[in-house]
Scaffold this active site. Structure first.
Site, PDB file in Angstrom:
ATOM      1  N   ASP A  84       0.856  -1.188   0.000  1.00 49.04           N
ATOM      2  CA  ASP A  84       0.000   0.000   0.000  1.00 49.04           C
ATOM      3  C   ASP A  84       0.898   1.247   0.000  1.00 49.04           C
ATOM      4  OD1 ASP A  84      -2.348   1.471   0.190  1.00 49.04           O
ATOM      5  OD2 ASP A  84      -2.390   1.383   2.392  1.00 49.04           O
ATOM      6  N   GLY A 209     -11.240   4.644   2.879  1.00 51.42           N
ATOM      7  CA  GLY A 209     -12.579   4.061   2.978  1.00 51.42           C
ATOM      8  C   GLY A 209     -13.213   4.141   4.361  1.00 51.42           C
TER       9      GLY A 209
HETATM   10  P1  13P Z   1      -8.366   4.755   5.948  1.00 48.47           P
HETATM   11  O1  13P Z   1      -7.283   4.641   6.966  1.00 48.47           O
HETATM   12  O2  13P Z   1      -8.969   6.104   5.927  1.00 48.47           O
HETATM   13  O3  13P Z   1      -9.351   3.677   6.041  1.00 48.47           O
HETATM   14  O4  13P Z   1      -7.652   4.608   4.521  1.00 48.47           O
HETATM   15  C1  13P Z   1      -6.985   3.436   4.212  1.00 48.47           C
HETATM   16  C2  13P Z   1      -6.275   3.543   2.937  1.00 48.47           C
HETATM   17  O5  13P Z   1      -6.696   4.227   2.029  1.00 48.47           O
HETATM   18  C3  13P Z   1      -5.049   2.776   2.779  1.00 48.47           C
HETATM   19  O6  13P Z   1      -4.416   3.037   1.585  1.00 48.47           O
END
Ligand code: 13P
Length: 280
Positions: A84, A209
């Site tokens: 990520d 999200g």
């Molecule tokens: P949140 O921490 O707001 O749920 O976002 C997660 C995200 O987009 C990880 O890339």
């Protein structure tokens, strides 16, 4: 089965639902996510930020742990192990060499031309190894891994340029979502989301999200979002459950009981998200 994200995201785009991406932080979370998604019989993406990778010891540790859990827990759903917000080629190469099946290269802090150059290098390395690549256009704001940044919304023109020049498999266009909890109502640009989705053949990803009201998630899926990333809400849910356990059991000291006291809450939250994302 450990797989890349290609098939699961294409199916989601065609079926008008979103595959959940849950960020992992340790063995227990990974186990809970795998068990719950396997029980629900849905595909899942395990997201690993650079900070989480460092915390857990490195990409090799994580790849070994996830492969071991899939085997020992007899997990039969498609599982994608995904970096990520990889910040550079070196991070993505390390993860791919360790056995990750998907990477996000986030070169969105650079000008578009440089973003394209870096993303293309990652795509070349990844595709030769059957690893899928997600990229970001514009810039998603908020706080992640303790770093705070501001939002720059994506444009259709930049998304098209990046897609055509790199051959990425999925795209996260920044359209008003933020990492972490929102201050007030999120202000997502659904119109541009829909236009980008209609113009590009690849699945779109919604970051940030957590804390988006249900009706806006519905709208995002209707506008073509095929993957939704959730991190903060799982962290918040787990922390609240553990805090409550420690408050009611002040003499507890067994780490399995302390950490494990968040299991039911995390699993419940996962099911809530999966139903909301129409994955199930
Ligand atoms: P949140 O921490 O707001 O749920 O976002 C997660 C995200 O987009 C990880 O890339």
């Amino acid at each position: 089965m450990l797989v890349n994200s290609k098939e699961m995201l294409i199916k989601a785009k065609e079926g008008h639902y979103a595959v959940p991406h849950f960020n992992i932080n340790n063995l227990e979370w990974t186990k809970y996510i795998l068990e719950k998604c396997n029980e629900l019989n849905i595909p899942v993406i395990l997201g690993v930020s650079e900070g989480a990778a460092k915390y857990m010891g490195g990409f090799d540790v994580i790849a070994g742990m996830v492969k071991g859990l899939i085997k020992d827990l007899k997990i039969t759903i498609p599982v994608c192990l995904h970096v990520d917000h990889g910040s550079c080629l070196e991070t993505c190469v390390k993860a791919i060499d360790a056995g990750f099946t998907s990477v996000m290269i986030d070169a969105s802090r650079h000008e578009l031309e440089e973003n394209i150059r870096i993303t293309k290098e990652v795509v070349d390395y990844a595709h030769e190894r059957d690893v899928t690549v997600e990229a970001e256009v514009g810039h998603i704001g908020g706080t992640e891994d303790n770093v705070t940044s501001s939002i720059t919304n994506a444009t259709l023109e930049d998304c098209q340029k990046l897609f055509e020049a790199t051959g990425i498999d999925s795209l996260a266009p920044a359209l008003g979502s933020v990492h972490g909890f929102y201050k007030g109502e999120p202000n997502l640009d659904f119109e541009t989301m829909k236009i980008i989705n209609e113009a590009l053949p690849i699945p779109l990803v919604l970051h940030g999200g957590s804390g988006i009201p249900d009706y806006q998630i519905d709208k995002a899926i209707a506008c073509g979002i095929s993957k939704i990333n959730v991190n903060t809400e799982l962290q918040d849910t787990w922390s609240k459950a553990v805090r409550q356990f420690l408050n009611t059991n002040p003499s507890a000291y067994d780490p399995r009981k302390v950490i494990g006291s968040g299991e039911a809450a995390i699993k419940e939250k996962i099911e809530e998200k999966v139903r909301l994302f129409k994955t199930k």
